[in-house]
Design a protein around this motif. Structure first.
Motif, short mmCIF file in Angstrom:
data_model
loop_
_atom_site.label_atom_id
_atom_site.label_comp_id
_atom_site.label_asym_id
_atom_site.label_seq_id
_atom_site.Cartn_x
_atom_site.Cartn_y
_atom_site.Cartn_z
N PRO A 113 3.74 7.93 -24.05
CA PRO A 113 4.27 7.13 -22.78
C PRO A 113 3.79 7.47 -21.43
CG PRO A 113 5.72 8.78 -23.45
CD PRO A 113 4.64 8.81 -24.41
N LEU A 114 3.72 6.48 -20.59
CA LEU A 114 3.42 6.81 -19.17
C LEU A 114 3.89 5.90 -18.16
CD1 LEU A 114 1.71 8.68 -17.47
CD2 LEU A 114 -0.24 7.33 -17.70
N HIS A 115 4.88 6.35 -17.56
CA HIS A 115 5.80 5.69 -16.39
C HIS A 115 5.31 5.98 -14.88
CE1 HIS A 115 8.93 4.95 -19.38
NE2 HIS A 115 8.56 6.14 -20.01
N TYR A 116 5.22 4.75 -14.17
CA TYR A 116 5.02 5.30 -12.86
C TYR A 116 5.67 4.37 -11.86
CZ TYR A 116 2.02 0.62 -13.03
OH TYR A 116 1.46 -0.50 -13.24
N GLN A 117 6.04 4.69 -10.53
CA GLN A 117 6.52 3.78 -9.62
C GLN A 117 5.65 3.94 -8.21
OE1 GLN A 117 10.61 4.40 -6.97
NE2 GLN A 117 10.94 3.42 -9.35
N PHE A 118 5.13 2.86 -7.96
CA PHE A 118 4.47 2.74 -6.58
C PHE A 118 5.05 1.95 -5.45
CE2 PHE A 118 0.17 1.20 -4.64
CZ PHE A 118 0.01 2.39 -4.15
N ARG A 119 5.29 2.40 -4.32
CA ARG A 119 5.91 2.05 -3.42
C ARG A 119 5.88 2.40 -2.17
NH1 ARG A 119 10.98 2.63 -2.16
NH2 ARG A 119 11.27 0.60 -1.65
N ASP A 120 5.71 1.88 -0.83
CA ASP A 120 5.79 2.43 0.38
C ASP A 120 4.84 3.70 0.54
OD1 ASP A 120 7.52 0.61 0.82
OD2 ASP A 120 9.34 1.94 0.58
N GLY A 121 3.47 3.40 -0.19
CA GLY A 121 2.56 4.32 0.08
C GLY A 121 2.60 5.53 -0.70
N HIS A 141 6.82 -3.05 -22.46
CA HIS A 141 5.85 -2.75 -21.22
C HIS A 141 5.23 -4.12 -20.75
CE1 HIS A 141 3.32 -2.94 -25.11
NE2 HIS A 141 2.76 -3.78 -24.38
N PRO A 142 5.10 -4.18 -19.41
CA PRO A 142 4.76 -3.03 -18.63
C PRO A 142 6.14 -2.94 -17.91
CG PRO A 142 3.90 -4.98 -17.54
CD PRO A 142 4.44 -5.42 -19.03
N ASN A 143 7.25 -3.62 -18.01
CA ASN A 143 8.46 -3.75 -17.43
C ASN A 143 9.18 -2.28 -17.64
OD1 ASN A 143 7.94 -6.06 -16.41
ND2 ASN A 143 9.03 -7.02 -17.94
N SER A 144 10.21 -2.08 -16.91
CA SER A 144 11.01 -0.87 -16.93
C SER A 144 12.46 -1.06 -16.48
CB SER A 144 10.56 0.21 -15.75
OG SER A 144 11.57 1.16 -15.64
N ILE A 145 13.46 -0.26 -16.79
CA ILE A 145 14.86 -0.71 -16.73
C ILE A 145 15.01 -0.65 -15.23
CG2 ILE A 145 15.64 1.67 -16.75
CD1 ILE A 145 17.61 -1.40 -18.06
N TYR A 146 14.09 0.32 -14.32
CA TYR A 146 14.41 0.36 -12.82
C TYR A 146 13.18 -0.89 -12.41
CZ TYR A 146 16.71 4.66 -13.48
OH TYR A 146 17.71 5.76 -14.10
N ALA A 147 13.45 -1.65 -11.48
CA ALA A 147 12.92 -2.87 -11.16
C ALA A 147 11.54 -2.42 -10.23
CB ALA A 147 13.81 -3.60 -9.96
N ALA A 148 11.74 -1.11 -9.77
CA ALA A 148 10.43 -0.79 -8.99
C ALA A 148 9.35 -0.11 -9.90
CB ALA A 148 10.87 0.06 -7.74
N SER A 149 9.79 0.21 -11.14
CA SER A 149 8.86 1.12 -12.17
C SER A 149 8.19 0.33 -12.94
CB SER A 149 9.81 2.16 -12.58
OG SER A 149 10.37 3.12 -11.74
N ARG A 150 7.16 0.78 -13.62
CA ARG A 150 6.48 0.24 -14.68
C ARG A 150 6.12 1.21 -15.63
NH1 ARG A 150 7.96 -3.52 -12.45
NH2 ARG A 150 7.28 -5.46 -11.80
N LYS A 151 5.49 0.73 -16.92
CA LYS A 151 5.15 1.37 -17.80
C LYS A 151 3.66 0.86 -18.00
CE LYS A 151 8.95 1.27 -20.86
NZ LYS A 151 9.50 0.07 -20.59
#
Length: 635
Positions: free
Chosen positions: A156-164, A201-211
């Motif tokens: 697995p590989l999760h990420y969250q990209f926001r506000d730089g 994938h690519p969704n996550s339970i957290y709206a700002a995160s992705r797989k």
């Protein structure tokens, strides 16, 4: 086998401190108890622009090159750094090629092989790797971070990209250890979870995160992110080949896949359920070893869920060193254990026996072979046969209305694993639907009608204008004009396999510091099996015809002819006994977290119908209980 985490930032106010990085790394200690490492670089500016700050963190479970192999690892001039979770099975062959090209190696690890291959090929390097992996590469010269995930989603590989700022990790709990992590829940993800029992994938339970999707890589550069695929099988292509020639090729590919996956500097064993796939792997692996292979099975007191007699028979046949363990699961404690480890809602109840099996196996070995993938590649699931049979029922006009009638659907429920009435109800319920929807009906936990009854008005207003079915439908249609068995099995290969099975095995195994390897999922074997006509795989007698043609003499006759059981636990009776109190208190109490999304009376109706034996809602109740418990623990 390890855990990786870290991030990059393009704004100094979003910098990841050494203390935060240490917390992120520490959250993954179960994935790698043997070693740890970090690497930090500050954000800098020059005439060309911004070089973002970078943080890389690593926990190691030592498998290959026990002395070397420390991470993060860098190239000769420290301009490229990497953390990597997984195993590259063809690393020795790549190592020789790279040495011939002039690269200098500091270790005999597979991780350093990836690093030098990236120096030569850039993002094209991932297509040359045969293995399972989640990779993060920091390239200072290109001012970019590259993330990559193996072809079939084993790691697995999760990420969250926001506000730089970008955060990444092997598990969501690593991202959640960062103070800037955003925990807003996605209503669409909950809708998908209740449909599939996982968040696709690519969704996550957290709206700002992705797989990161399987077979994809991502490049983070200039405060933006781009993703692309490096591998995609042409599912629409079917070759003309005879059964004997196909069997010989499968034999060749599977034996070589096992040979590569037997490479280990630590003790190695295999899961053995007594089913065709795990039994074949044990027999083939044992033929390549001079010493007995350790094999592991768990059983239950309920005969309907116990496969140990078959596993014992195969172990004696293959002459493996067999270990068998009978468990009486503590339903309540294992629920909270799973919710902590599967830090996104995950409702596949077979995670329970998988967890116990991994825990038991880890007492003896560090690496275990697993038979995952055989059903998808060689049409092993009963639902493929049911789908094939349903085409005949389409021609019998009364069959659909009869089997889908309220009379059939209202027959008494059963808690048995393979109840005839339960299977008849599921079969009949889907007959009046188009083929893709019909198949989806057998997969989904809550059908659309039941979800509509469950959701409250506020939750419905938050839902995106998307149908959860679209995730599977895209895979089904991606197979092109091939037959329905190919559409279903290859569709499962890119949806159910990575999102459910691979996730289940990765978290259960790494939660117990155990590495699992899946020889059926060598990409060479996957590509070949995907191109085969389904007539070679399935007939009137069921699936896996080609495996029998190729390996008939390798297993006892009773293993080839036994009925498929699946890997489950007696959930139905648990909800009427062990799980009854916690179900009522958590899901029906005034402090229930589910009530913010769902109608309390709809939840109560499901509980009441199951407790009274009117309808077997065990899988639906388990998914709701998992979601409730997850909300209490992680949100």
């Amino acid at each position: 086998m390890c855990g990786i985490t870290g991030g990059v930032w393009f704004d100094e106010s979003k910098a990841i401190s050494s203390a935060t990085l240490e917390s992120m790394v520490q959250s993954l200690v179960h994935r790698g108890p043997d070693d740890a490492g970090t690497h930090l670089e500050r954000l800098t500016r020059d005439a060309v622009g911004i070089t973002p700050g970078v943080a890389l963190g690593f926990r190691r479970l030592s498998i290959i090159d026990l002395v070397g192999g420390h991470q993060p690892i860098s190239n000769e001039d420290d301009s490229v750094w990497m953390v990597f979770n997984g195993e590259i099975y063809n690393y020795r062959e790549l190592h020789r090629r790279l040495e011939g090209a002039g690269h200098q190696f500091k270790s005999d690890s597979d991780s350093e092989t990836i690093l030098h291959l990236y120096e030569d090929l850039g993002v094209e390097c991932f297509a040359h790797l045969n293995g399972m992996f989640a990779i993060a590469i920091w390239d200072r010269k290109q001012r970019q971070l590259v993330l990559a995930r193996d072809r079939l989603g084993k790691k697995p590989l999760h990420y969250q990209f926001r506000d730089g700022q970008l955060l990444f990790g092997s598990e969501l709990k690593a991202l959640a250890a960062a103070p800037d992590f955003v925990r807003d829940i996605s209503a669409g993800a909950i809708d998908q979870f209740l449909t599939y029992q996982y968040v696709p994938h690519p969704n996550s339970i957290y709206a700002a995160s992705r797989k990161l999707a399987p077979g994809h890589y991502a490049v983070i550069r200039d405060n933006s992110i781009t993703t692309d695929s490096y591998w995609k099988v042409d599912w629409s292509h079917e070759i003309e080949i005879g059964p004997r020639e196909a069997a010989e090729k499968v034999d060749e590919l599977l034996r070589d896949s096992i040979r590569l996956r037997l490479r280990s500097d630590v003790p190695l064993g295999a899961f053995l359920s007594g089913g065709i796939d795990s039994s074949l792997l044990v027999s083939l692996a044992q033929s390549q070893l001079e010493q007995p292979l350790h094999t592991f099975s768990i059983g239950f007191n309920e005969a309907d869920f116990d496969e140990t007699p078959y596993a014992r028979q195969v172990a004696a046949w293959a002459k493996s060193e067999h270990h068998e363990y009978k468990v009486t699961p503590d339903a309540v404690s294992i629920l909270d254990q799973l919710v902590w480890n599967y830090d996104e809602p995950f409702g596949d109840s077979s995670a329970i026996p998988t967890w116990y099996l991994c825990k038991w196996t880890r007492e003896y070995v560090t690496v275990a072979l697993s038979g995952d993938g055989g059903d998808e590649l060689f049409a092993g699931y009963d639902r493929y046969r049911a789908l094939w049979m349903s085409r005949w029922f389409d021609r019998l006009i009364p069959a659909g209305p009869l089997l889908g009638s309220s009379w059939v659907q209202g027959l008494p429920a059963s808690n048995r694993q393979r109840s005839f009435i339960r299977r008849l109800q599921r079969f009949g319920e889907a007959l009046n639907q188009p083929l893709a929807r019909r198949y989806m009906n057998w997969l989904q936990i809550f059908p659309e009608r039941m979800r509509a009854e469950l959701y409250n008005d506020d939750f419905v207003a938050q839902l995106p204008d998307e149908d959860p079915f679209e995730f599977f439908e895209a895979a089904w249609n991606g197979v092109g004009d091939r037959d329905i068995t190919s559409k279903a099995s290859l569709g499962d290969l890119v949806t159910y396999l990575p999102c459910d099975l691979m996730n289940k095995v990765d978290i259960a195994s790494m939660g117990n510091s155990l590495e699992c390897r899946q020889p059926f999922l060598d990409y060479r074997l996957v590509e070949f099996a995907a191109s085969l006509p389904s007539s070679l795989k399935m007939g009137y007698g069921g699936g896996k015809r080609l495996l029998r043609t190729a390996f008939d003499q390798l297993l006892p006759r009773q293993i080839w002819t036994r009925k498929k059981m699946g890997f489950g636990v007696p959930l139905g009776s648990w909800f009427q006994r062990e799980l009854k109190d916690i179900t009522v208190s958590r899901m029906l109490g005034d402090d229930s977290r589910l009530h913010q999304f769902f109608r309390p009376e709809a939840i109560a109706k499901l509980v009441d119908q199951h407790m009274q034996g009117k309808v077997n809602h065990c899988y639906r109740l388990w998914n709701l209980l998992v979601l409730e418990s997850w909300l209490r623990r992680w949100n």
